[in-house]
Design an enzyme around this catalytic site. Structure first.
Site, PDB file in Angstrom:
ATOM      1  N   GLY A   6      -2.692  -2.101  19.271  1.00 47.70           N
ATOM      2  CA  GLY A   6      -2.799  -2.133  17.809  1.00 47.70           C
ATOM      3  C   GLY A   6      -4.274  -2.020  17.419  1.00 47.70           C
ATOM      4  N   ALA A   7      -4.567  -2.332  16.147  1.00 43.55           N
ATOM      5  CA  ALA A   7      -5.948  -2.198  15.663  1.00 43.55           C
ATOM      6  C   ALA A   7      -6.915  -2.996  16.524  1.00 43.55           C
ATOM      7  CB  ALA A   7      -6.021  -2.686  14.220  1.00 43.55           C
ATOM      8  N   LYS A  28       3.067  -1.872  25.961  1.00 44.53           N
ATOM      9  CA  LYS A  28       4.411  -1.863  26.541  1.00 44.53           C
ATOM     10  C   LYS A  28       5.290  -0.706  26.073  1.00 44.53           C
ATOM     11  CE  LYS A  28       6.383  -5.480  23.587  1.00 44.53           C
ATOM     12  NZ  LYS A  28       6.976  -6.813  23.590  1.00 44.53           N
ATOM     13  N   TRP A  38       2.518   0.328  11.314  1.00 46.34           N
ATOM     14  CA  TRP A  38       3.438   0.159  10.189  1.00 46.34           C
ATOM     15  C   TRP A  38       2.759  -0.434   8.949  1.00 46.34           C
ATOM     16  CZ3 TRP A  38       9.119  -1.558  11.484  1.00 46.34           C
ATOM     17  CH2 TRP A  38       9.654  -0.698  12.456  1.00 46.34           C
ATOM     18  N   GLN A  40       0.987  -1.105   5.585  1.00 49.67           N
ATOM     19  CA  GLN A  40       1.069  -0.262   4.388  1.00 49.67           C
ATOM     20  C   GLN A  40      -0.124  -0.449   3.452  1.00 49.67           C
ATOM     21  OE1 GLN A  40       4.848  -0.948   2.416  1.00 49.67           O
ATOM     22  NE2 GLN A  40       6.026  -0.044   4.086  1.00 49.67           N
ATOM     23  N   GLY A  42      -3.215  -2.077   3.118  1.00 52.47           N
ATOM     24  CA  GLY A  42      -4.601  -1.736   3.382  1.00 52.47           C
ATOM     25  C   GLY A  42      -5.399  -2.837   4.051  1.00 52.47           C
ATOM     26  N   GLU A 108      -4.030  -6.885  -4.525  1.00 53.80           N
ATOM     27  CA  GLU A 108      -2.775  -7.456  -4.024  1.00 53.80           C
ATOM     28  C   GLU A 108      -2.738  -8.926  -4.429  1.00 53.80           C
ATOM     29  OE1 GLU A 108      -2.514  -6.498   0.168  1.00 53.80           O
ATOM     30  OE2 GLU A 108      -1.968  -4.430  -0.272  1.00 53.80           O
ATOM     31  N   ASP A 202       4.931 -11.907  22.932  1.00 55.38           N
ATOM     32  CA  ASP A 202       4.667 -12.030  24.370  1.00 55.38           C
ATOM     33  C   ASP A 202       3.355 -12.772  24.664  1.00 55.38           C
ATOM     34  OD1 ASP A 202       6.749 -10.258  24.154  1.00 55.38           O
ATOM     35  OD2 ASP A 202       5.872  -8.695  25.401  1.00 55.38           O
ATOM     36  N   HIS A 223       7.437 -12.122   3.771  1.00 55.64           N
ATOM     37  CA  HIS A 223       7.034 -11.173   2.716  1.00 55.64           C
ATOM     38  C   HIS A 223       8.136 -11.154   1.667  1.00 55.64           C
ATOM     39  CE1 HIS A 223       5.510  -7.645   0.669  1.00 55.64           C
ATOM     40  NE2 HIS A 223       4.453  -7.658   1.455  1.00 55.64           N
ATOM     41  N   ARG A 269       2.044 -14.943  -1.749  1.00 52.59           N
ATOM     42  CA  ARG A 269       3.309 -14.495  -1.153  1.00 52.59           C
ATOM     43  C   ARG A 269       4.355 -15.575  -0.980  1.00 52.59           C
ATOM     44  NH1 ARG A 269       1.488 -10.232   3.417  1.00 52.59           N
ATOM     45  NH2 ARG A 269       0.873  -8.787   1.796  1.00 52.59           N
ATOM     46  N   HIS A 331       7.346 -11.773   8.247  1.00 48.94           N
ATOM     47  CA  HIS A 331       6.389 -10.655   8.195  1.00 48.94           C
ATOM     48  C   HIS A 331       5.176 -10.866   9.101  1.00 48.94           C
ATOM     49  CE1 HIS A 331       4.253  -7.315   6.421  1.00 48.94           C
ATOM     50  NE2 HIS A 331       3.261  -8.098   6.013  1.00 48.94           N
ATOM     51  N   GLU A 355      -3.221 -10.449  15.611  1.00 51.64           N
ATOM     52  CA  GLU A 355      -2.155 -11.343  15.138  1.00 51.64           C
ATOM     53  C   GLU A 355      -1.749 -12.376  16.183  1.00 51.64           C
ATOM     54  OE1 GLU A 355       0.930  -9.430  12.893  1.00 51.64           O
ATOM     55  OE2 GLU A 355       2.216 -11.204  12.951  1.00 51.64           O
ATOM     56  N   ARG A 366      -1.565 -16.486   4.904  1.00 44.90           N
ATOM     57  CA  ARG A 366      -2.542 -15.383   4.952  1.00 44.90           C
ATOM     58  C   ARG A 366      -2.638 -14.675   3.611  1.00 44.90           C
ATOM     59  NH1 ARG A 366      -1.957  -9.608   6.305  1.00 44.90           N
ATOM     60  NH2 ARG A 366       0.252 -10.046   6.307  1.00 44.90           N
TER      61      ARG A 366
END
Ligand code: FAD
Ligand code: SIN
Length: 517
Positions: A6-7, A28, A38, A40, A42, A108, A202, A223, A269, A331, A355, A366
């Site tokens: 991931g990032a 994996k 995924w 969205q 930003g 947001e 994991d 979310h 949220r 989420h 994460e 968060r």
């Protein structure tokens, strides 16, 4: 050695490789499979210094975190996120721009300013694609796809790589400097989630098994707006939609969010998710409606949110013309492997990023779009730390206590765990349901240590589910994303502290000092 593409894993791989390190990047699935891809809305960063400041971003982060943020982590992210976004832009991430050529920033929920840099409604895909292209070109990076980390290797208390199952065959990778877990979240432990299939937590069980500490596990973010259609996945409908004017209504068109908070649809949220939850309970209904039409003309709505438009169109919904049925879904996991300001965990030479880590940035909840910011900031800091490490000569290390069996963790067990967690540890929780869930998860029949990737995931899901349920049961208060019907108030006198787990059990710790080695 880095586990996860991931990032966090990708940026770290690039940075370490440019410092001259040889990097093995194991993932994996295929390299493009991740929560990152995924994402969205930003990346949050105080980029417009006429309207915003790092201090305002820091303050908003602490407010969302409801008294449990680590202020040092929040200050570091607020200060360094703008540099990381500019770096991505230089690398070629196609962020949306204003006519003047500056970054277009959106707002947001719970942000006091518009500070979210985005690439339409597919920011994560844009970031992942750019980072992957660069990583694959780098001669110092060896990418292993379909390579699942099954167990970490430890020698004399120091982490030295991992045992992988690579295309079905065991493969030991020795790490002479750092081993890094960047394995993402665990949304799949809940029956209803926005997360992709790989998000099985994991990293948490890999780290726990070698003695690392985990914290804040009870804090799972739900979310408010995931697609709620029979037979469709709980696909995310970005919070940026509400940031730009979309409204939430009941099935008769009445806006209900203001009943619970004066900020309405732009409350944090957890507040909006609970407002929807209450609405669903009151009306015995399955969804509420997210109406994007107040954002602008139908074409404008479809153009600003093209991927959401396309995904909804597959289910016969034209987002420019009709509201979307939505309800909350698991989420993001605020908890994770305790890591310090350089990504180090409590096990020497083992790092955790993104994460799967718990830097303390998010506290009990968060702030939207702070996750990608955290991934990028801590990947960059960890690269500096790892760059300065000495590499001792390679020694052979053992995989103590690893007794693989080929027993299968049956898929129906995974579904049963996810149903249990959604019922007992979802948007609202209470003592009796959590007690039943925690006891059933502790007594869950488990086959031996996993030899198949699916079994590793089953074990990981079970470990994460059990620890989340037990932590949620221990925390007898409501705070941030953790809401207890039987303890509906925040209780600072007892609970301004963290629940920390290691292989021996849990302890309570004050916020400062958590990250001491
Ligand atoms: P991930 O991107 O999840 O990557 C984890 C990687 O580890 C994957 O490649 C996985 O295959 C691999 N892996 C896992 N276990 C193993 C193992 N045992 N062996 C080998 N590999 C393994 N955050 C924001 O800040 N802004 C947003 O707009 C935003 N939108 C979101 C939208 C959606 C639908 C979702 C689900 C999340 C969103 N988030 C957003 C959250 C954010 O995307 C994630 O928290 C972040 O991308 C996590 O990045 P990561 O690098 O830590 O992990
Ligand atoms: C979203 O676009 O609503 C997700 C943003 C996030 O999870 O930070």
């Amino acid at each position: 050695m880095i586990v996860g593409s991931g990032a966090a894993g990708l940026l770290l791989a690039l940075r370490c490789a440019s410092h001259g390190r040889s990097v093995v990047l194991a993932t994996k699935g295929t390299v493009g499979e991740s929560n990152t891809a995924w994402a969205q809305g930003g990346v949050a960063a105080a980029l417009d210094l006429e309207e915003d400041s790092a201090f305002a971003h820091f303050t908003d982060t602490l407010a969302a975190g409801a008294g449990l943020c680590d202020e040092r982590a929040a200050a570091v992210v607020a200060a360094e996120a703008p540099e990381r976004v500019e770096e991505l832009r230089r690398m070629g991430v196609p962020f949306d721009l204003t006519v003047g050529g500056g970054l277009e920033l959106t707002r947001e929920a719970a942000h006091s300013r518009a500070r979210v840099a985005h690439s339409a409604d597919a920011t994560g895909h844009a970031i992942a694609t750019t980072l992957i292209a660069r990583t694959l070109r780098h001669p110092h990076v060896t990418l292993l796809e379909r390579a699942t980390a099954m167990q970490l290797r430890v020698d004399g208390g120091v982490c030295r790589g991992a045992l992988l199952l690579s295309d079905g065959a065991p493969l030991i990778v020795s790490a002479r400097s750092a081993t890094v877990l960047a394995t993402g979240g665990c949304g799949r432990i809940f029956a209803r989630t926005t997360n992709p299939p790989a998000a099985t937590g994991d990293g948490l069980s890999l780290a726990l098994r070698v003695g690392a500490r985990l914290a804040d596990l009870e804090f799972v973010q739900f979310h408010p707006t995931a697609l709620a259609l029979e037979g469709a996945p709980a696909m995310l409908v970005s919070e940026a939609a509400r940031g730009e004017g979309a409204i939430l209504t009941d099935l008769c068109g009445r806006r209900f969010c203001f009943d619970e908070d004066p900020r309405g649809e732009l409350a944090p949220r957890d507040v909006v998710a609970r407002a929807i939850w209450h609405e669903l309970q009151k009306r015995s209904s399955h969804h509420v409606l997210l109406d994007m039409r107040p954002i602008g003309s139908p074409d404008m709505v479809r153009m600003r949110f093209p991927n959401i438009a396309e995904a909804c169109a597959r289910y016969g919904i034209d987002i420019g013309d009709a509201p979307i049925p939505v309800s909350p879904a698991a989420h993001y996991h605020m908890g994770g492997i305790v890591s310090d300001l350089w990504g180090r965990t409590s096990v020497p030479s083992l790092y955790a990023l993104g994460e799967c880590a718990c830097t303390g940035l998010h506290g009990a909840n968060r702030l939207a779009s702070n996750s990608l910011a955290e991934c990028l900031v801590f990947a960059s800091r960890a690269a500096e730390d790892i760059g300065a490490m000495q590499s001792p000569p390679e020694k052979s290390t053992s995989l103590a206590g690893y007794h693989p069996s080929d027993a299968i963790f049956a898929p129906e067990h995974r579904h049963a765990i996810a149903d249990t967690m959604w019922q007992a540890a979802g948007v609202e929780r209470d003592g009796p349901s959590l007690t039943t869930a925690a006891s059933s998860l502790s007594n869950w029949p488990t086959p031996g240590a996993p030899l198949a990737s699916e079994s590793l995931e089953g074990h990981a899901l079970l470990t994460a589910a059990r620890l989340i349920a037990e932590s949620a049961l221990l925390r007898e208060e409501s705070r941030g994303s953790h809401f207890r019907r039987d303890f509906p108030k925040r209780d600072d006198s007892r609970w301004q502290q963290r629940i920390v787990w290691d292989s021996k059990g849990h302890s309570l710790q004050p916020i400062a000092g958590l990250r001491e080695r």
